[in-house]
Enzyme design. Structure first.
Site, PDB file in Angstrom:
ATOM      1  N   GLU A  19     -48.829 -63.952  -2.807  1.00  0.00           N
ATOM      2  CA  GLU A  19     -48.689 -65.390  -2.221  1.00  0.00           C
ATOM      3  C   GLU A  19     -47.397 -66.026  -2.440  1.00  0.00           C
ATOM      4  OE1 GLU A  19     -53.045 -67.301  -3.495  1.00  0.00           O
ATOM      5  OE2 GLU A  19     -52.176 -65.826  -4.887  1.00  0.00           O
ATOM      6  N   CYS A  67     -14.131 -23.593 -23.676  1.00  0.00           N
ATOM      7  CA  CYS A  67     -14.408 -22.252 -22.897  1.00  0.00           C
ATOM      8  C   CYS A  67     -13.331 -22.158 -21.927  1.00  0.00           C
ATOM      9  CB  CYS A  67     -15.658 -22.072 -22.413  1.00  0.00           C
ATOM     10  SG  CYS A  67     -15.890 -20.963 -21.174  1.00  0.00           S
ATOM     11  N   CYS A  97     -17.391 -20.190 -15.251  1.00  0.00           N
ATOM     12  CA  CYS A  97     -18.201 -20.757 -16.188  1.00  0.00           C
ATOM     13  C   CYS A  97     -19.040 -21.940 -15.320  1.00  0.00           C
ATOM     14  CB  CYS A  97     -17.445 -21.218 -17.364  1.00  0.00           C
ATOM     15  SG  CYS A  97     -18.726 -21.847 -18.669  1.00  0.00           S
TER      16      CYS A  97
END
Ligand code: IVH
Length: 664
Positions: free
Chosen positions: A34, A420, A426
């Site tokens: 409404e 790493c 990787c």
């Protein structure tokens, strides 16, 4: 009064009342459907009869297309801070100082200390007039348009004894639910999440487009009225007045008859705060009587009649189940603790950061220990100590090999982290390279986010940058959640990236230490990739701004056969490996003779694109502001200092949209 004018007025009043019931009183009086219907009717009427639009029209809550350029405004009353206390005894000292001064036991008002962004809102003749951020306490930014979109802040007020003109202070906050949802969406869109609701709030109120602010669902609690304290003798009364006039005040504030009730209030909320739907970081204690406040007065920075009691960062203990090792895009290893799920500061925590090998060794953290977890300013909680040790626990051995690819880890000198070194093979590092390659400032391949990269990688479709250019629509359509349109978009944006200039391609390759600027310098100096790849260290270092570190990194990059193969593959598909001598054909003379500075980020252009557009219209792009600058184009997230300087020098400031209009 005309029928239509009357209807617009009635609709505005009615909708404002519903807003108040919903956002201030938490007591909706009408269904959303409404409400939306009435609002749609109002917006329709207002668009046809703008002359009847009310100054407090609820249609303004969705924001507007006027671009925000934040003017600096001076606060009529400076926005002070509060003294802090961290213990009961410090609080007693505060109390004793007051008793000594006013020679009686005062009453106190205790309030939650909302952890958001403070705001000063002004009203004139019962209407919202402006909203200013705290800034440096003396001057702040005019954020009136943005703050208007916060539905719990009334645009017009009514009641008795309201001063003609007054300023009121409060805190804008972002509830947890809204914050979680916002971060979820940001992550889905590949944007970085906000660290906490406070940062998200400050970021939101400084956005340039108020329509975007409207979507952030901010809220505001008011706690202090400035200026003439008409019709009130105490802070408590003034809070009641604010409420009656239509402002949202905290339902948790309490009038305490003595200091012992204050201590009780603090104890209660130290525990109970975790059940609140928003963050608080303490309790504010204020002397109730204005007469007594006046006796106490102010120091240069804060009132002497009020203080904040800061809670300690919330800690819980839980069991450390296991430790994972995550590999980041650069190969950096981060140890992450998996925890027995535990409730902490409004969320359930299952994982926490363990920083690095040294940290684990110093605290001697072991699997199966009961550990203390704390939430600081960051998103990821951290482990700060051990509560108790499991008898059979073994010291933690930091991993020696990469959990993703098995390569032996290295720890460069002076680095706290392990890495790493297998950067080309990787998996997380490859995905990171692809993400960098497609990012906005690099190849600007749109429609592929982090999740899509992961999906491409895991299905084997894209295992290197070059694979992106082998993708066909048929390959990606069968993927999970891939709609026809998204597939088309992806293929199109990859195709479009073949036009991207050499300098950006060079940046996109992700050569260590070759950022955006260095890539530009190299592209200009060496003209093409062949020249660059042949250059000796000395030749490289002869170029302005190229030092030894960068030169060595470039040599190392081109020493790698796989990199040479990658470049050959990318050349074959038609990427731009040489600097194009840009034809300096002008599009217009609209910016002739103008020195233009750009700042921030733009919706429709990268920074380079907007610079080249300026040049194409005969303008001159300058990098630092001076009195000779003619125009300042303000993007999003601009530094306040730069803007401040532009204002001081009276430089014309325009938004991105205004700029587009200018060159149209
Ligand atoms: S009263 C003159 N009440 O805390 C007194 N401040 O450290 C003005 N804050 O800048 C402040 N909740 O942003 C007050 N209930 C509260 C508060 C509150 C949060 C913030 C506010 C202020 C900072 C002071």
């Amino acid at each position: 009064m005309d029928n239509i004018e009357l209807r617009i007025k009635k609709l505005s009043e009615e909708l404002n009342k519903h807003n108040h019931n919903y956002y201030v009183l938490n007591n909706p009086s009408i269904s959303d459907f409404e409400f939306d219907k009435l609002l749609a009717e109002l917006i329709d009427l207002e668009s046809k009869f703008p002359e009847f639009k009310q100054s407090d029209s609820p249609s303004q809550r969705v924001g507007s297309d006027i671009s925000n350029v934040f003017k600096t405004l001076t606060h009529e009353f400076p926005m002070l801070s509060l003294g802090n206390t961290y213990s009961e005894s410090e609080l007693n000292d505060f109390h004793n100082r007051i008793v000594k001064e006013i020679e009686t036991e005062p009453e106190y008002v205790c309030e939650l200390k909302f952890d958001g962004a403070s705001i000063s809102v002004s009203y004139e003749n019962l209407k919202y007039s402006k909203a200013v951020t705290r800034g440096d306490g003396t001057q702040g930014d005019d954020v009136s348009e943005n703050i208007k979109t916060i539905r719990s802040i009334p645009l017009s007020i009514s009641g008795e004894n309201i001063p003609d003109k007054f300023e009121i202070r409060g805190e804008i906050i972002m509830p947890h639910k809204v914050f979680d949802n916002l971060n979820k969406i940001r992550e889905e869109n590949g944007e970085s999440p906000f660290a906490n609701p406070r940062n998200a709030t400050s970021g939101s109120i400084k956005m340039l487009d108020s329509r975007e602010v409207a979507k952030r669902n901010l809220d505001c609690y008011f706690y202090y009225m400035m200026g003439k304290k008409l019709s009130a003798n105490t802070h408590w009364e003034s809070l009641q007045n604010l409420k009656l006039w239509g402002f949202k005040t905290s339902e948790h504030s309490k009038l305490c008859k003595n200091i012992s009730e204050v201590h009780d209030f603090i104890k209660f909320w130290d525990k109970e705060r975790k059940n609140l739907p928003y963050d608080i970081d303490g309790i504010v204690i204020k002397v109730n009587s204005f007469a007594q406040q006046e006796i106490m007065g102010f120091t240069a920075k804060s009132p002497r009649w009020a203080i904040s009691y800061k809670f300690k960062a919330e800690q819980v203990s839980t069991k450390l189940l296991s430790i994972d090792y995550q590999v980041g895009r650069t190969g950096a290893i981060t140890p992450v603790a998996n925890l027995e799920p535990v409730q902490l500061a409004g969320t359930i925590v299952k994982r926490a950061s363990l920083h690095n090998a040294d940290q684990i060794a110093i605290l001697d953290i072991r699997v199966n220990d009961m550990v203390f977890v704390e939430k600081g300013g960051e998103i990821i909680p951290k482990i700060v100590g051990i509560e108790s040790r499991n008898e059979n626990s073994q010291p933690t051995q930091f991993i020696s090999h990469c959990p993703e690819c098995g390569t032996e880890l290295i720890r460069p000198e002076g680095e706290a982290r392990h890495f790493c070194p297998n950067s080309d093979h990787c998996p997380p590092q490859i995905k990171g390279k692809i993400e960098h390659f497609i990012s906005r400032k690099a190849m600007n391949i749109e429609n592929i986010g982090e999740e899509t990269v992961a999906l491409f990688y895991e299905t084997g479709l894209v295992r290197s940058i070059a694979d992106l250019y082998k993708l066909k629509k048929e390959d990606i359509l069968p993927l999970d959640r891939m709609a026809e349109k998204s597939a088309d978009n992806i293929i199109n944006s990859i195709e479009k990236s073949k036009e991207v200039s050499f300098d950006r391609l060079l940046f996109a390759l992700g050569i260590r230490f070759v950022g955006e600027t260095v890539a530009k310098i190299l592209a200009k100096a060496f003209k093409n990739i062949l020249n660059l790849s042949k250059a000796s260290k000395e030749e490289l270092m002869q170029v302005d701004e190229i030092g030894e570190k960068i030169a060595e990194s470039i040599i190392e990059y081109f020493d790698n056969k796989e990199h040479i193969k990658l470049i050959a593959d990318l050349m074959n598909v038609g990427l731009q490996f040489e600097t194009q001598e840009v034809e300096n054909k002008l599009l217009s003379n609209k910016l002739q003779g103008m020195s233009i500075i750009i700042s921030g980020s733009f919706k429709n252009y990268s920074r380079d694109e907007i610079k080249s557009v300026i040049e194409k219209h005969a303008g001159k792009n300058v990098s630092s502001i001076s009195k000779n600058t003619d125009l300042f184009i303000a993007g999003e997230n601009i530094g306040p200092a730069k803007l401040e300087k532009a204002k001081k020098l009276n430089i014309k400031i325009i938004s991105e949209e205004e700029f587009r209009e200018m060159i149209k």
